[in-house]
Motif scaffolding. Sequence first.
Motif, PDB file in Angstrom:
ATOM      1  N   ARG A 233       0.718  -1.006   0.030  1.00 15.50           N
ATOM      2  CA  ARG A 233       0.106  -0.065   0.044  1.00 15.50           C
ATOM      3  C   ARG A 233       0.882   1.212   0.092  1.00 15.50           C
ATOM      4  NH1 ARG A 233      -2.589  -1.563   4.113  1.00 15.50           N
ATOM      5  NH2 ARG A 233      -1.908  -0.453   5.630  1.00 15.50           N
ATOM      6  N   ARG A 234       1.983   1.224   0.671  1.00  9.52           N
ATOM      7  CA  ARG A 234       2.811   2.282   0.905  1.00  9.52           C
ATOM      8  C   ARG A 234       3.887   2.400  -0.410  1.00  9.52           C
ATOM      9  NH1 ARG A 234       2.826   4.965   5.738  1.00  9.52           N
ATOM     10  NH2 ARG A 234       0.787   4.831   6.689  1.00  9.52           N
ATOM     11  N   GLY A 235       3.872   1.638  -1.485  1.00 10.84           N
ATOM     12  CA  GLY A 235       4.904   1.525  -2.476  1.00 10.84           C
ATOM     13  C   GLY A 235       6.092   1.199  -2.098  1.00 10.84           C
ATOM     14  N   VAL A 236       6.359   0.375  -1.007  1.00 16.76           N
ATOM     15  CA  VAL A 236       7.672   0.079  -0.665  1.00 16.76           C
ATOM     16  C   VAL A 236       8.312  -0.880  -1.811  1.00 16.76           C
ATOM     17  CG1 VAL A 236       9.273  -1.052   1.084  1.00 16.76           C
ATOM     18  CG2 VAL A 236       7.224   0.517   1.829  1.00 16.76           C
ATOM     19  N   ARG A 237       9.342  -0.991  -2.204  1.00 16.24           N
ATOM     20  CA  ARG A 237       9.904  -1.641  -3.205  1.00 16.24           C
ATOM     21  C   ARG A 237      11.111  -2.691  -2.632  1.00 16.24           C
ATOM     22  NH1 ARG A 237       9.808   3.391  -5.171  1.00 16.24           N
ATOM     23  NH2 ARG A 237      11.927   3.678  -4.984  1.00 16.24           N
ATOM     24  N   ALA A 238      11.286  -3.679  -3.513  1.00 14.89           N
ATOM     25  CA  ALA A 238      12.516  -4.500  -3.303  1.00 14.89           C
ATOM     26  C   ALA A 238      12.425  -5.449  -2.177  1.00 14.89           C
ATOM     27  CB  ALA A 238      13.962  -3.587  -2.867  1.00 14.89           C
ATOM     28  N   TRP A 239      11.189  -5.869  -2.042  1.00 16.18           N
ATOM     29  CA  TRP A 239      11.099  -6.944  -1.144  1.00 16.18           C
ATOM     30  C   TRP A 239      10.299  -8.083  -1.722  1.00 16.18           C
ATOM     31  CZ3 TRP A 239       5.921  -8.333  -0.127  1.00 16.18           C
ATOM     32  CH2 TRP A 239       4.852  -7.372  -0.419  1.00 16.18           C
ATOM     33  N   ARG A 240      10.871  -9.380  -1.226  1.00 16.02           N
ATOM     34  CA  ARG A 240      10.096 -10.601  -1.791  1.00 16.02           C
ATOM     35  C   ARG A 240       9.617 -11.408  -0.691  1.00 16.02           C
ATOM     36  NH1 ARG A 240      14.742 -13.408  -5.194  1.00 16.02           N
ATOM     37  NH2 ARG A 240      13.081 -14.904  -5.149  1.00 16.02           N
TER      38      ARG A 240
END
Length: 330
Positions: A233-240
């Motif tokens: 929802r907050r647009g955090v990237r680079a997680w899997r």
Amino acid sequence: MNRNTTAPVPSVLPTAAHGAARRRTSRGTDPLARLVAAQDGLVTRAQALAHGLSTDQVDRRLAARRWIPVHPRVYRHTAHPPSERSRVRAAALWAGEDAVLTGAAAAWWWGLIPSAPAVVTVTVPRRRAPRSRAGVLVRRRDLDPRDVVTHDGAVVARPAAAVLEAAADPSVPGDALLDHVLTTGSVGAAELVEAHARNLGAHGSGPVGRMLAEASRRGAVRARHGLRALLARRGVRAWRTDVTVAGVLLDLAFPAARLAVEVHDPVDPGTGADGCGPAWRRAVLRRHGWRTLVVGPAELRCPDELLDRLRAAVTGHPAGPGGTAGRAAG
């Protein structure tokens, strides 16, 4: 004399009026009246005698139906209508000064369950043996002082102890109660664990311990889903998700930063999907240059603070042997 008065007032009238005012003031400041008001209209015979009434005066109030017996030696002033509060408090007053409201009654007193139980549970020291009576269940046990407090004028079990005993009450949906307090944070998981440890062997402690572990596990599962939803929802990237490192399965990770994010079950950490305990998993990850950020389910209630902590963990340090600095998480 007031100059605006059109006619003189007989001197006897002010005296009578002042006397009535004094009587009203006296009633308003009477210690016994204040006590009755503070106790939801209730008073015990011992309290009345301690406040200066004679046994005849108490009996006259009862005969005149100004006071109505609720339990033996516990009376309600007719100026105060009966209520759930007075019913619960009356049970504790009847049981004596060293009695403690416990179980569902205590949980209701703290506002943790919506309605007062039909049967009020009070706990008294082992040296005493009052019999249970209609509407009042008496338990004999020496409570740990850390589990007892005075709240709103009643001696009552602290929230954690109250919740645990209430969860064992057949009239209370125990699983739902534990889910509620853990989800809302109205009672902390650590408080519940500590209170349970102090009361091992008490009524229902075995089944309640298992219920607490299950409720905590459910809370951790909800927190894992909630954390993923928050990142998306907050647009955090680079997680899997579902990343495997040296045989260790990571529920959520930032591979570029070599950061594993672990949602901690505060009651029973147990083993992960890979069958390994948390300490072992973290040790393996350290040997391979990974760090672990442990998140408690309660942190999801403060999402901005949690995201700040997550960003600091991702960007704050080199990733380890042969690694590079982590990328920003957002």
